[in-house]
Design an enzyme around this catalytic site. Sequence first.
Site, short mmCIF file in Angstrom:
data_model
loop_
_atom_site.label_atom_id
_atom_site.label_comp_id
_atom_site.label_asym_id
_atom_site.label_seq_id
_atom_site.Cartn_x
_atom_site.Cartn_y
_atom_site.Cartn_z
N PRO A 1 3.31 5.69 1.84
CA PRO A 1 3.42 4.96 0.57
C PRO A 1 3.51 3.45 0.73
O PRO A 1 3.07 2.70 -0.14
CB PRO A 1 4.71 5.53 -0.04
CG PRO A 1 4.90 6.85 0.60
CD PRO A 1 4.34 6.73 1.97
N ASP A 2 4.08 2.99 1.84
CA ASP A 2 4.29 1.54 1.97
C ASP A 2 3.40 0.91 3.03
O ASP A 2 3.72 -0.15 3.55
CB ASP A 2 5.76 1.28 2.32
CG ASP A 2 6.19 2.09 3.54
OD1 ASP A 2 5.36 2.87 4.04
OD2 ASP A 2 7.34 1.94 3.99
N GLU B 1 -13.15 -14.09 10.43
CA GLU B 1 -13.73 -13.98 11.76
C GLU B 1 -13.94 -12.50 12.05
O GLU B 1 -13.20 -11.65 11.55
CB GLU B 1 -12.75 -14.56 12.78
CG GLU B 1 -13.31 -14.85 14.14
CD GLU B 1 -12.22 -15.43 15.05
OE1 GLU B 1 -12.46 -15.44 16.26
OE2 GLU B 1 -11.16 -15.83 14.54
#
Lengths: 250, 250
Positions: free
Chosen positions: A96-97, A127
């Site tokens: 979830p995080d 880059e």
Amino acid sequence: MNEQEFLAGYDPTAYPAVAVTVDVVALTIREGALHLLLIRRGQPPYQGHWALPGGFVRPTEDLATGARRELAEETGLGDDRMRRIHLEQLGSYGDPDRDPRMRVVSIAHLAFAPDLPDPVAATDAAEAGWLPVTALSGRQLAFDHARVIDDGLERARSKLEYTPLATRFLAPEFTVSELRGVYETVWGQPLHAGNFHRKVLSVPGFVEGTGTSTERGGARGGPRAKLYRAGDARLLHPALLRPDREETIR
Amino acid sequence: MNEQEFLAGYDPTAYPAVAVTVDVVALTIREGALHLLLIRRGQPPYQGHWALPGGFVRPTEDLATGARRELAEETGLGDDRMRRIHLEQLGSYGDPDRDPRMRVVSIAHLAFAPDLPDPVAATDAAEAGWLPVTALSGRQLAFDHARVIDDGLERARSKLEYTPLATRFLAPEFTVSELRGVYETVWGQPLHAGNFHRKVLSVPGFVEGTGTSTERGGARGGPRAKLYRAGDARLLHPALLRPDREETIR
DNA sequence: GGAATAGTGTCTGTGAGACAGTATAGT
DNA sequence: ACTATACTGTCTCACAGACACTATTCC
């Protein structure tokens, strides 16, 4: 099941939005070292950190197509060269995080490519380039990409045991020595040249001879080597097992 | 990259919503046959068809947790029995038209469970039960679940070769014959009892003896068998390869 | 007693790995 | 000439599979 759960079963908009992305762990071999395609992020979060190429999956494309598109965009390759790249699903990452902005579920893919030109950085990346995988330790990677890469590398090592996909790191025609170099590079250990040679030729469908040989011998001497193409086997039987696997068993 | 793509790179709401679900291919062995947990759908689409247990991923749970929760909901099992179930990610399925309602990406999981009681149908399903996998051919399955199940079965067959996960289909203590029964059921072919016995005991860490034996011999005669527990190996080395794999190689 | 099963012994073929050896090319 | 490499020969050990055999238990 309460009222909220009941509604959620029918109406996904009852939950906060989830974004779905595809990421690609693209591997190639350059100058005898395993390289990985990475993008340096041009904006937060993780601005300036290296990240896997990837992006949101589009409405009309399936997951594999999305991964292939992202890879093509970052490498700038045409259809012909893209067709020689092996691409498979690696796994999904959905903690979830894992992205601070919102819930993002990423379907990671794994690609094996022959030596390719340096990528041209797309507009959304500061880059882009092929980095040796040995240069990753210590470097700060974006999101959970360090774990995705670890999983990809282990999958690659394992795939070389049971499939003929090592040939995908090489040009259409190759020598047994070059093929051995792929195994040594991905597995990170030297192999016995003579035994490897006999083994490769004895596995049905792994390689097929072209009838031709290299123009010159090795740079430091030696006879000209016969050239081979990938055979029609999709699985190697018997497999080429990595030596010394005892450590990983328990 | 045009304006829409540029915005989409930063703002996922520029794309239509994608729903993320977890589905579970849960396998168990009942009466010597491989069974699969299926739900009969109570509403459209595919009303009345059999489908894999699954549902939307919740905001605060990761993918594996979601799959485990869905499995617990459908089987009605408590934490203690859930803990003995092996669960791993199988793969993601995200073809744009796999669900007629909207774009749904499903992260399929694979579960190995010991013989379990019949599930109690949850409120959102008309019916739920363990079905023999042999009964699937010909039956209409919802969405792309037939393919997911095929992939799950092949993964299960393959996992039994290289891992000790066959023990997850059994009670904590089991005989070598029961273990052989798992292999024979999943692989769909009889194995040589004597060779299997010696092989299992010779693989380091596969099983460990309990020092006890069964109370009775077999139903139709034979000595009491020694009981074993799962050992501490996570990989089998050397592996137990399926006999006669020639067909699948090309 | 008859039959089925648990578990062990033995033989054979295959293959992996160690090692050696020959031929061919580059410097 | 020297050396590196391509490729082959040979030996040994491990293991898979076939088969046989004994011991134990249920019916």
